[in-house]
Write a protein that holds these residues in place. Structure first.
Motif, mmCIF file in Angstrom:
data_model
loop_
_atom_site.group_PDB
_atom_site.id
_atom_site.type_symbol
_atom_site.label_atom_id
_atom_site.label_comp_id
_atom_site.label_asym_id
_atom_site.label_seq_id
_atom_site.Cartn_x
_atom_site.Cartn_y
_atom_site.Cartn_z
ATOM 1 N N UNK A 44 -42.627 69.052 -51.447
ATOM 2 C CA UNK A 44 -41.638 68.244 -50.726
ATOM 3 C C UNK A 44 -40.843 69.161 -49.793
ATOM 4 N N UNK A 45 -40.213 68.582 -48.775
ATOM 5 C CA UNK A 45 -39.466 69.404 -47.815
ATOM 6 C C UNK A 45 -38.374 70.236 -48.493
ATOM 7 N N UNK A 46 -38.166 71.416 -47.939
ATOM 8 C CA UNK A 46 -37.155 72.319 -48.469
ATOM 9 C C UNK A 46 -35.795 71.624 -48.486
ATOM 10 N N UNK A 47 -35.086 71.805 -49.572
ATOM 11 C CA UNK A 47 -33.761 71.200 -49.701
ATOM 12 C C UNK A 47 -33.778 69.809 -50.308
ATOM 13 N N UNK A 48 -34.941 69.217 -50.443
ATOM 14 C CA UNK A 48 -35.054 67.881 -51.031
ATOM 15 C C UNK A 48 -35.391 68.025 -52.511
ATOM 16 N N UNK A 49 -34.960 67.061 -53.285
ATOM 17 C CA UNK A 49 -35.267 67.057 -54.716
ATOM 18 C C UNK A 49 -36.008 65.769 -55.059
ATOM 19 N N UNK A 50 -36.876 65.857 -56.039
ATOM 20 C CA UNK A 50 -37.550 64.667 -56.542
ATOM 21 C C UNK A 50 -36.605 64.029 -57.553
ATOM 22 N N UNK A 61 -35.875 52.429 -50.408
ATOM 23 C CA UNK A 61 -36.475 51.360 -49.615
ATOM 24 C C UNK A 61 -35.806 50.022 -49.912
ATOM 25 N N UNK A 62 -35.512 49.762 -51.170
ATOM 26 C CA UNK A 62 -34.848 48.503 -51.522
ATOM 27 C C UNK A 62 -33.478 48.396 -50.865
ATOM 28 N N UNK A 63 -32.710 49.484 -50.881
ATOM 29 C CA UNK A 63 -31.388 49.405 -50.265
ATOM 30 C C UNK A 63 -31.489 49.291 -48.745
ATOM 31 N N UNK A 64 -32.450 49.989 -48.160
ATOM 32 C CA UNK A 64 -32.621 49.888 -46.702
ATOM 33 C C UNK A 64 -32.981 48.465 -46.287
ATOM 34 N N UNK A 65 -33.940 47.862 -46.999
ATOM 35 C CA UNK A 65 -34.338 46.497 -46.650
ATOM 36 C C UNK A 65 -33.268 45.474 -47.020
ATOM 37 N N UNK A 66 -32.536 45.711 -48.087
ATOM 38 C CA UNK A 66 -31.437 44.806 -48.427
ATOM 39 C C UNK A 66 -30.415 44.796 -47.293
ATOM 40 N N UNK A 87 -37.869 50.329 -41.987
ATOM 41 C CA UNK A 87 -39.261 50.772 -42.116
ATOM 42 C C UNK A 87 -39.356 52.293 -42.084
ATOM 43 N N UNK A 88 -38.531 52.935 -41.260
ATOM 44 C CA UNK A 88 -38.524 54.403 -41.202
ATOM 45 C C UNK A 88 -38.041 55.005 -42.519
ATOM 46 N N UNK A 92 -40.397 57.456 -44.711
ATOM 47 C CA UNK A 92 -39.948 58.821 -45.015
ATOM 48 C C UNK A 92 -40.162 59.158 -46.483
ATOM 49 N N UNK A 93 -39.988 58.201 -47.372
ATOM 50 C CA UNK A 93 -40.175 58.438 -48.801
ATOM 51 C C UNK A 93 -41.650 58.680 -49.132
ATOM 52 N N UNK A 94 -42.517 57.969 -48.433
ATOM 53 C CA UNK A 94 -43.959 58.189 -48.621
ATOM 54 C C UNK A 94 -44.362 59.552 -48.070
ATOM 55 N N UNK A 95 -43.912 59.865 -46.874
ATOM 56 C CA UNK A 95 -44.295 61.120 -46.235
ATOM 57 C C UNK A 95 -43.793 62.339 -46.999
ATOM 58 N N UNK A 96 -42.668 62.200 -47.696
ATOM 59 C CA UNK A 96 -42.156 63.306 -48.496
ATOM 60 C C UNK A 96 -42.950 63.489 -49.781
ATOM 61 N N UNK A 97 -43.712 62.474 -50.169
ATOM 62 C CA UNK A 97 -44.474 62.555 -51.407
ATOM 63 C C UNK A 97 -43.693 62.095 -52.619
ATOM 64 N N UNK A 98 -42.581 61.398 -52.396
ATOM 65 C CA UNK A 98 -41.739 60.938 -53.496
ATOM 66 C C UNK A 98 -42.128 59.539 -53.958
#
Length: 143
Positions: A44-50, A61-66, A87-88, A92-98
């Protein structure tokens, strides 16, 4: 804007809380592992946590779409931009691998179900919904 903006904020906040409650109930009902749990080679990108909780459905994603569904109700002329932003967030969550795509698809569906009920109740509360677009003047201080 006072009372109108406070109402929008309160509705978005309440809807987000409701969605997240449903998200975490589902996360601990299904206990789906995250992509990083199944494939230890994912970086995952540096500085990010799983996050230390199950994957399905995605809370971000739920909060973004809500927020998108509620804001689009109040600001229908902004719907395209609002939806693109949600959608972005999901992507982003998919692309990070989370998250998996299925986590995001379920989260979007959950957000739609939650917000459908909330929007229906807003239609019956007799409060004004004639919000207008606020043009960006380039300054947040009105100067």
């Amino acid at each position: 804007m006072g009372p109108k903006s406070a109402r929008v904020h309160a509705v978005v906040s309440g809807a987000t809380y409701t969605s997240l409650t449903a998200v975490f109930q589902a996360k601990y009902q299904y206990l789906c592992p995250k992509p990083t749990d199944l494939d230890l080679t994912i970086k995952i990108p540096e500085g990010m946590m799983v996050p230390p909780h199950p994957s399905y459905p995605s809370g971000h994603t739920a909060t973004a779409w809500t927020a998108a569904y509620i804001l689009s109700y109040f600001f229908p002329n902004e719907k395209t931009h609002i939806d693109e932003t949600a959608e972005k967030v999901a992507l982003s969550r998919e692309q990070m691998g989370i998250h998996f795509k299925s986590d995001n698809d379920a989260a979007k569906k959950l957000a739609k179900a939650v917000t459908n009920d909330i929007i229906q109740s807003l239609k019956d509360d007799n409060a004004p919904t004639n919000y207008t677009e606020v043009k960006n003047t380039g300054s947040s201080h009105g100067a």
